[in-house]
Design a protein around this motif. Structure first.
Motif, PDB file in Angstrom:
ATOM      1  N   LEU A  21       0.952  -1.589   0.079  1.00 24.49           N
ATOM      2  CA  LEU A  21      -0.059  -0.134  -0.150  1.00 24.49           C
ATOM      3  C   LEU A  21       0.932   0.967   0.033  1.00 24.49           C
ATOM      4  N   LEU A  22       1.793   1.755   0.876  1.00 25.97           N
ATOM      5  CA  LEU A  22       3.019   2.754   0.742  1.00 25.97           C
ATOM      6  C   LEU A  22       3.115   2.660  -0.369  1.00 25.97           C
ATOM      7  N   THR A  23       3.607   1.622  -1.039  1.00 26.57           N
ATOM      8  CA  THR A  23       4.741   1.480  -2.209  1.00 26.57           C
ATOM      9  C   THR A  23       3.528   2.060  -3.184  1.00 26.57           C
ATOM     10  N   ALA A  24       2.415   1.334  -3.225  1.00 30.50           N
ATOM     11  CA  ALA A  24       1.125   2.436  -4.762  1.00 30.50           C
ATOM     12  C   ALA A  24       0.891   3.080  -3.726  1.00 30.50           C
ATOM     13  N   CYS A  25       1.280   3.965  -3.321  1.00 26.91           N
ATOM     14  CA  CYS A  25       0.433   5.576  -2.973  1.00 26.91           C
ATOM     15  C   CYS A  25       1.477   6.456  -2.857  1.00 26.91           C
ATOM     16  N   LYS A  26       2.947   5.674  -3.090  1.00 28.73           N
ATOM     17  CA  LYS A  26       3.925   6.656  -3.113  1.00 28.73           C
ATOM     18  C   LYS A  26       3.680   8.354  -4.089  1.00 28.73           C
ATOM     19  N   GLN A  27       3.480   7.668  -4.945  1.00 22.17           N
ATOM     20  CA  GLN A  27       3.650   8.939  -6.081  1.00 22.17           C
ATOM     21  C   GLN A  27       2.760   9.657  -5.462  1.00 22.17           C
ATOM     22  N   ARG A  28       1.431   8.928  -5.724  1.00 22.39           N
ATOM     23  CA  ARG A  28       0.343  10.420  -5.211  1.00 22.39           C
ATOM     24  C   ARG A  28      -0.018  10.600  -4.138  1.00 22.39           C
ATOM     25  N   LEU A  29       0.895  10.103  -3.373  1.00 25.50           N
ATOM     26  CA  LEU A  29       1.473  11.532  -2.139  1.00 25.50           C
ATOM     27  C   LEU A  29       1.937  12.522  -2.290  1.00 25.50           C
ATOM     28  N   LEU A  30       3.240  12.298  -3.054  1.00 23.58           N
ATOM     29  CA  LEU A  30       3.995  13.421  -2.868  1.00 23.58           C
ATOM     30  C   LEU A  30       3.670  14.723  -3.903  1.00 23.58           C
ATOM     31  N   THR A  31       2.543  14.335  -4.737  1.00 19.58           N
ATOM     32  CA  THR A  31       2.606  15.025  -5.677  1.00 19.58           C
ATOM     33  C   THR A  31       1.126  14.978  -4.821  1.00 19.58           C
ATOM     34  N   ASP A  32      -0.123  14.924  -4.675  1.00 19.76           N
ATOM     35  CA  ASP A  32      -1.594  15.643  -3.816  1.00 19.76           C
ATOM     36  C   ASP A  32      -0.938  16.344  -2.594  1.00 19.76           C
ATOM     37  N   ASN A  33      -1.012  17.313  -2.618  1.00 20.11           N
ATOM     38  CA  ASN A  33      -1.391  18.366  -0.986  1.00 20.11           C
ATOM     39  C   ASN A  33      -1.929  17.667   0.399  1.00 20.11           C
ATOM     40  N   ASP A  34      -2.954  17.491  -0.011  1.00 21.18           N
ATOM     41  CA  ASP A  34      -4.320  17.512   0.569  1.00 21.18           C
ATOM     42  C   ASP A  34      -4.502  15.778   0.230  1.00 21.18           C
ATOM     43  N   LEU A  35      -4.263  14.490   0.564  1.00 23.35           N
ATOM     44  CA  LEU A  35      -3.745  13.519   0.592  1.00 23.35           C
ATOM     45  C   LEU A  35      -2.363  13.139   1.764  1.00 23.35           C
ATOM     46  N   LYS A  36      -3.412  12.242   2.771  1.00 24.55           N
ATOM     47  CA  LYS A  36      -2.394  11.291   3.589  1.00 24.55           C
ATOM     48  C   LYS A  36      -3.503  10.212   3.713  1.00 24.55           C
ATOM     49  N   LEU A  37      -2.252   8.794   4.177  1.00 23.16           N
ATOM     50  CA  LEU A  37      -2.911   7.188   4.439  1.00 23.16           C
ATOM     51  C   LEU A  37      -1.807   7.065   5.453  1.00 23.16           C
ATOM     52  N   VAL A  38      -2.703   6.882   5.941  1.00 19.33           N
ATOM     53  CA  VAL A  38      -2.826   6.679   8.017  1.00 19.33           C
ATOM     54  C   VAL A  38      -2.867   5.494   7.811  1.00 19.33           C
ATOM     55  N   TYR A  39      -2.335   4.455   8.796  1.00 19.69           N
ATOM     56  CA  TYR A  39      -2.270   2.911   9.455  1.00 19.69           C
ATOM     57  C   TYR A  39      -2.703   2.604  10.702  1.00 19.69           C
ATOM     58  N   ALA A  40      -3.871   2.426  10.680  1.00 20.94           N
ATOM     59  CA  ALA A  40      -4.506   2.198  12.137  1.00 20.94           C
ATOM     60  C   ALA A  40      -4.317   0.531  12.553  1.00 20.94           C
ATOM     61  N   GLY A  41      -3.867   0.074  14.042  1.00 19.47           N
ATOM     62  CA  GLY A  41      -3.581  -1.491  14.128  1.00 19.47           C
ATOM     63  C   GLY A  41      -2.315  -1.753  14.719  1.00 19.47           C
ATOM     64  N   PHE A  42      -2.527  -3.322  14.764  1.00 23.97           N
ATOM     65  CA  PHE A  42      -1.781  -3.312  15.431  1.00 23.97           C
ATOM     66  C   PHE A  42      -0.864  -4.051  14.923  1.00 23.97           C
ATOM     67  N   CYS A  43       0.783  -3.703  14.834  1.00 24.42           N
ATOM     68  CA  CYS A  43       1.824  -3.507  13.710  1.00 24.42           C
ATOM     69  C   CYS A  43       3.301  -4.257  14.260  1.00 24.42           C
ATOM     70  N   THR A  44       2.981  -5.738  13.978  1.00 23.90           N
ATOM     71  CA  THR A  44       4.221  -6.290  13.488  1.00 23.90           C
ATOM     72  C   THR A  44       5.867  -5.884  13.474  1.00 23.90           C
ATOM     73  N   TYR A  45       5.393  -5.156  12.621  1.00 24.59           N
ATOM     74  CA  TYR A  45       6.576  -4.809  11.485  1.00 24.59           C
ATOM     75  C   TYR A  45       6.332  -3.079  11.984  1.00 24.59           C
ATOM     76  N   PHE A  46       6.043  -2.841  13.083  1.00 23.66           N
ATOM     77  CA  PHE A  46       6.044  -0.533  12.889  1.00 23.66           C
ATOM     78  C   PHE A  46       7.322  -0.400  12.851  1.00 23.66           C
ATOM     79  N   GLU A  47       7.941  -0.307  13.166  1.00 15.45           N
ATOM     80  CA  GLU A  47       9.859   0.121  13.372  1.00 15.45           C
ATOM     81  C   GLU A  47      10.057   0.572  11.432  1.00 15.45           C
ATOM     82  N   GLU A  48      10.066  -1.071  11.027  1.00 18.63           N
ATOM     83  CA  GLU A  48       9.913  -1.656   9.217  1.00 18.63           C
ATOM     84  C   GLU A  48       9.217  -0.419   8.750  1.00 18.63           C
ATOM     85  N   LEU A  49       8.244  -0.338   9.682  1.00 23.06           N
ATOM     86  CA  LEU A  49       7.188   0.671   7.890  1.00 23.06           C
ATOM     87  C   LEU A  49       7.848   1.985   8.277  1.00 23.06           C
TER      88      LEU A  49
END
Length: 96
Positions: A21-49
């Protein structure tokens, strides 16, 4: 003010597509100032993410909320334009 939020809400692990999801959203996040990606939930990979978000220079465009109490979820969902629970096709899971 952020006007469009893509919300990932689920148990966050690699097989659930958190990095995809992060990879898929990257370009759009970089070009759209009104867009944000939010992750909510338990994460084993928090530090890696978190490190990947920083490496992709998306620190101000991605929020990692971690585990959220169930009674707080409706408010977070209401603020979101898209709610997603991606899962990789090989992961043996029914509907999210």
């Amino acid at each position: 003010m952020i006007k469009k939020v893509i919300l990932f809400i689920c148990r966050m692990q690699k097989s659930k597509g958190i990095f995809d999801l992060l990879t898929a959203c990257k370009q759009r996040l970089l070009t759209d100032n009104d867009l944000k990606l939010v992750y909510a939930g338990f994460c084993t990979y928090f530090e890696e993410l978190k490190k990947l978000v920083e490496k992709k220079k998306l620190g101000n465009k991605v929020d990692l909320l971690g585990m959220i109490p169930h009674n707080d979820l409706p408010g977070i969902i209401r603020q979101s334009r898209i709610v997603t629970t991606p899962t990789q096709s090989w992961f043996p899971e029914g509907r999210c």
